[in-house]
Design an enzyme around this catalytic site. Sequence first.
Site, PDB file in Angstrom:
ATOM      1  N   THR A  67       0.945  -1.116  -0.319  1.00  0.00           N
ATOM      2  CA  THR A  67      -0.121   0.034   0.117  1.00  0.00           C
ATOM      3  C   THR A  67       1.080   1.408  -0.016  1.00  0.00           C
ATOM      4  OG1 THR A  67      -0.501  -0.146   2.108  1.00  0.00           O
ATOM      5  CG2 THR A  67      -2.018  -0.857   0.966  1.00  0.00           C
ATOM      6  N   ARG A 208      -7.416  10.664   2.011  1.00  0.00           N
ATOM      7  CA  ARG A 208      -8.104  10.515   3.211  1.00  0.00           C
ATOM      8  C   ARG A 208      -9.736  10.928   3.292  1.00  0.00           C
ATOM      9  NH1 ARG A 208      -5.026   6.902   1.812  1.00  0.00           N
ATOM     10  NH2 ARG A 208      -4.142   5.893   2.963  1.00  0.00           N
ATOM     11  N   ASP A 228     -13.354  10.673  -3.883  1.00  0.00           N
ATOM     12  CA  ASP A 228     -12.916   8.847  -3.852  1.00  0.00           C
ATOM     13  C   ASP A 228     -13.036   8.300  -2.620  1.00  0.00           C
ATOM     14  OD1 ASP A 228     -12.269   6.917  -5.546  1.00  0.00           O
ATOM     15  OD2 ASP A 228      -9.834   6.940  -4.506  1.00  0.00           O
ATOM     16  N   GLU A 233     -15.570   5.725   6.462  1.00  0.00           N
ATOM     17  CA  GLU A 233     -15.902   4.316   5.118  1.00  0.00           C
ATOM     18  C   GLU A 233     -15.387   3.355   6.071  1.00  0.00           C
ATOM     19  OE1 GLU A 233     -11.427   3.892   2.266  1.00  0.00           O
ATOM     20  OE2 GLU A 233     -12.946   5.850   2.096  1.00  0.00           O
ATOM     21  N   HIS A 250     -13.163   4.765  -3.262  1.00  0.00           N
ATOM     22  CA  HIS A 250     -11.675   4.390  -2.739  1.00  0.00           C
ATOM     23  C   HIS A 250     -10.440   3.854  -3.792  1.00  0.00           C
ATOM     24  CE1 HIS A 250      -8.608   4.440   0.787  1.00  0.00           C
ATOM     25  NE2 HIS A 250      -8.144   4.825  -0.215  1.00  0.00           N
TER      26      HIS A 250
END
Length: 366
Positions: A67, A208, A228, A233, A250
Amino acid sequence: MIKILADDRIPFVSELFGDFGELILKPGAHIQNRDLLAVNALLTRSITSVDSALLEGTAVEFVGSATAGFDHIDSTWLKKQSIHWAYAPGANATAVAEYVLHCVAYLHKKNLLPRKSATAAIIGVGHVGCVVSDRLRKIGFTVFHNDPPRAQLEKDFISVPLASLANVDLVCLHTPLVKTGNFPTYHLIDNRFLKMLKPGSVLLNAGRGAVIDNNALLQCDHVITCLDVWENEPTVNLQLLEKTTIATPHIAGYSKQAKLRATLMIYDAFLKYFHLSDTRRFSELQQLQETMTLNIQDGRNAEDILLTLFDPGRESQRMRETLAENPDQFEYLRRHFPLRNEFSAIQLTPTPSALLRKELDDWGFK
């Protein structure tokens, strides 16, 4: 023999890591402490929280997260336990920048963003923000930067105060989520900032979710919103969802090339930590990634081509319809979202005219 447990959604994880020991694959959301008791290396994604609850009492000595961020990693605890960890900063920078370009093309088509003399502000000028800034400049934007922490470290970096961004046409958010210290970003975009923005300006968040106070945004009616990422979330405020012009689950950084890049970055860190030699060449892996051929019809311009590849409007409608029917489907949408090809992996046929070629070059096709 090294025992490795990996998230089964990490691309090419078997091809890269399978030769170095016992490789166990498991869905990231289901990885638990008991799975890791005899595991030496954990390879994961942001869906897995890497902390004491997961790793206490296990044999894990290396964590690799495929990530670009590490919000899900308790780095302080890992350091105290002498557990080495690595992630993939910047791996998705090109993908996110091209997502922004897709949004710009869509907003142009809807006459919601000026094509000439447009201005943009990049808030958070790290790996992603730098690429976004460069790509926007190439299509004619005048770009301003806001990144106080970077300005503190680099004397030549100019950070424009937030209060000076009231009249820009496009605000792009690419900051990490920071809740403490001298430069917190939690709810950085609050009611005060939103009220300051001129009517019709575009606010795009591909960083974020909680950098924006989503409740304040819900009360804001004069700004065009493209999200996005979402505060809280996978739970999405459905009222806010209905107000957005562009809404995606996202996936801004979701490209085939970004995913491969991230895997390779943790692969390199894994080799270095365990003092191993590379068994694969990058060129061999590139061959596993097929390029995409796109037929260009007569009369198409660069923006038409971008929206053929990825149409934010169509995807926004799909997200609204899906979550209206079942609000718990955010993670399902994200998990099953098709990976885009970055522009560098797209072959256009027939050969574009010289004029279109120049236009495509400006948008980042090579």
